[in-house]
Motif scaffolding. Sequence first.
Motif, PDB file in Angstrom:
ATOM      1  N   LYS A  89      30.319  -9.442   8.463  1.00 32.25           N
ATOM      2  CA  LYS A  89      30.979  -9.110   7.191  1.00 32.25           C
ATOM      3  C   LYS A  89      30.192  -9.559   5.957  1.00 32.25           C
ATOM      4  N   PRO A  90      29.593 -10.767   5.941  1.00 31.73           N
ATOM      5  CA  PRO A  90      28.816 -11.163   4.761  1.00 31.73           C
ATOM      6  C   PRO A  90      27.629 -10.252   4.472  1.00 31.73           C
ATOM      7  N   LEU A  91      27.229  -9.428   5.441  1.00 28.79           N
ATOM      8  CA  LEU A  91      26.140  -8.483   5.216  1.00 28.79           C
ATOM      9  C   LEU A  91      26.603  -7.265   4.425  1.00 28.79           C
ATOM     10  N   GLY A  92      27.943  -7.178   4.228  1.00 24.68           N
ATOM     11  CA  GLY A  92      28.485  -6.046   3.477  1.00 24.68           C
ATOM     12  C   GLY A  92      28.996  -4.930   4.363  1.00 24.68           C
TER      13      GLY A  92
ATOM     14  N   SER B  35      26.842 -19.257   6.591  1.00 20.75           N
ATOM     15  CA  SER B  35      27.212 -20.065   5.426  1.00 20.75           C
ATOM     16  C   SER B  35      28.014 -19.267   4.402  1.00 20.75           C
ATOM     17  N   LYS B  36      28.190 -17.963   4.659  1.00 24.81           N
ATOM     18  CA  LYS B  36      28.887 -17.103   3.702  1.00 24.81           C
ATOM     19  C   LYS B  36      30.219 -16.579   4.230  1.00 24.81           C
ATOM     20  N   MET B  37      30.639 -17.040   5.384  1.00 25.63           N
ATOM     21  CA  MET B  37      31.894 -16.569   5.962  1.00 25.63           C
ATOM     22  C   MET B  37      33.082 -17.047   5.127  1.00 25.63           C
ATOM     23  N   GLU B  38      34.130 -16.206   5.080  1.00 30.19           N
ATOM     24  CA  GLU B  38      35.313 -16.547   4.291  1.00 30.19           C
ATOM     25  C   GLU B  38      36.129 -17.669   4.943  1.00 30.19           C
ATOM     26  N   LYS B  39      36.235 -17.655   6.257  1.00 26.86           N
ATOM     27  CA  LYS B  39      37.041 -18.649   6.976  1.00 26.86           C
ATOM     28  C   LYS B  39      36.216 -19.255   8.123  1.00 26.86           C
TER      29      LYS B  39
END
Length: 322
Positions: free
Chosen positions: A50-53, A200-204
């Motif tokens: 998901k952090p990749l868009g 390091s960019k995950m929401e949860k």
Amino acid sequence: MLLYFAFKGQDLAIIFQNLASANYWWVIASMILSIGAHYLRAIRWKMLIKPLGFSPSNANTFHAVMIGYLANLAFPRMGEVTRCGVLTKTDKIPINSLIGTVIVERFIDFLTLIALLFFALFIQFDTIYQFIDNIIFTPLIYSIKSSTLLLITTITILFLFLLLGRYLYLKFKDDFTSTKIGNKISNLLIGIKDGFTTISKMEKPWLFYAYSIGIWFFYFITTYLVFFAIPATSNLGWQVAIFVLAAGSLGMVAPVQGGIGAYHWMVAEGLVLFSIVKSDGLIYATLAHSSQVLLILFLGLIGIIATLIPKKLQPEIDDEQE
């Protein structure tokens, strides 16, 4: 080859007879519950993507994971690249970045396995230390002693190659990246780097680690349930199941198709420490491993049909609409 080594010297007729008399309801229950581990692995991987868009569906991610497992049965470690390729086709996600997320995922699994080994060692130190010493440390030390010169030479050559590679890259960086091959390699490295940063960019992030624990919990349950399939292992406790899970996981890491042979040998040798004769240990390992292979074949083929057949039928649907 490893499968032959694992069963060498055993009475195969007796083993087949005992396999036929096993209680397969426990094996089926183990197979069903193991789907939970595969599904959690899929949605955990999706969290890294998901952090990749991109946000692939749970179904596509699950199918990609199962197709990857299927590929591992044919070629060792091919599954990681294969499942990335599947999502690239279904969701147009750059494969370079996906490879980075898979490397992160496998690193987390490696750390979990190390933690599991230490936990197994903690709860049954004497028995497990004997296994580790006899099966791993002693052969490893003997191998190092018998080939010290070869080891030093290999490390030295690798180190020199790394230095040479770094020197050539820095000196000819611009010329190299301007070529077609160099550009592809450069994009691959950039994509892998992007994939690494997703953790390091995950929401949860707490949910990611909860899924990781859940995956290994399902692995533990499926390992434990198969104990009840044959009389020889039906009285073993959960502590033994944790050790068998750790030993079997080490066997699955071996660079052979689906851990075939390596898993059987590691598990059977490990169960010997708990007064289980090797033939019964091999029966248990065969039931546990074969059932998972059958499940992977089934779910992997479903994944192939679900991700490839619709695309083949799409032109026919479009023609009918026109």
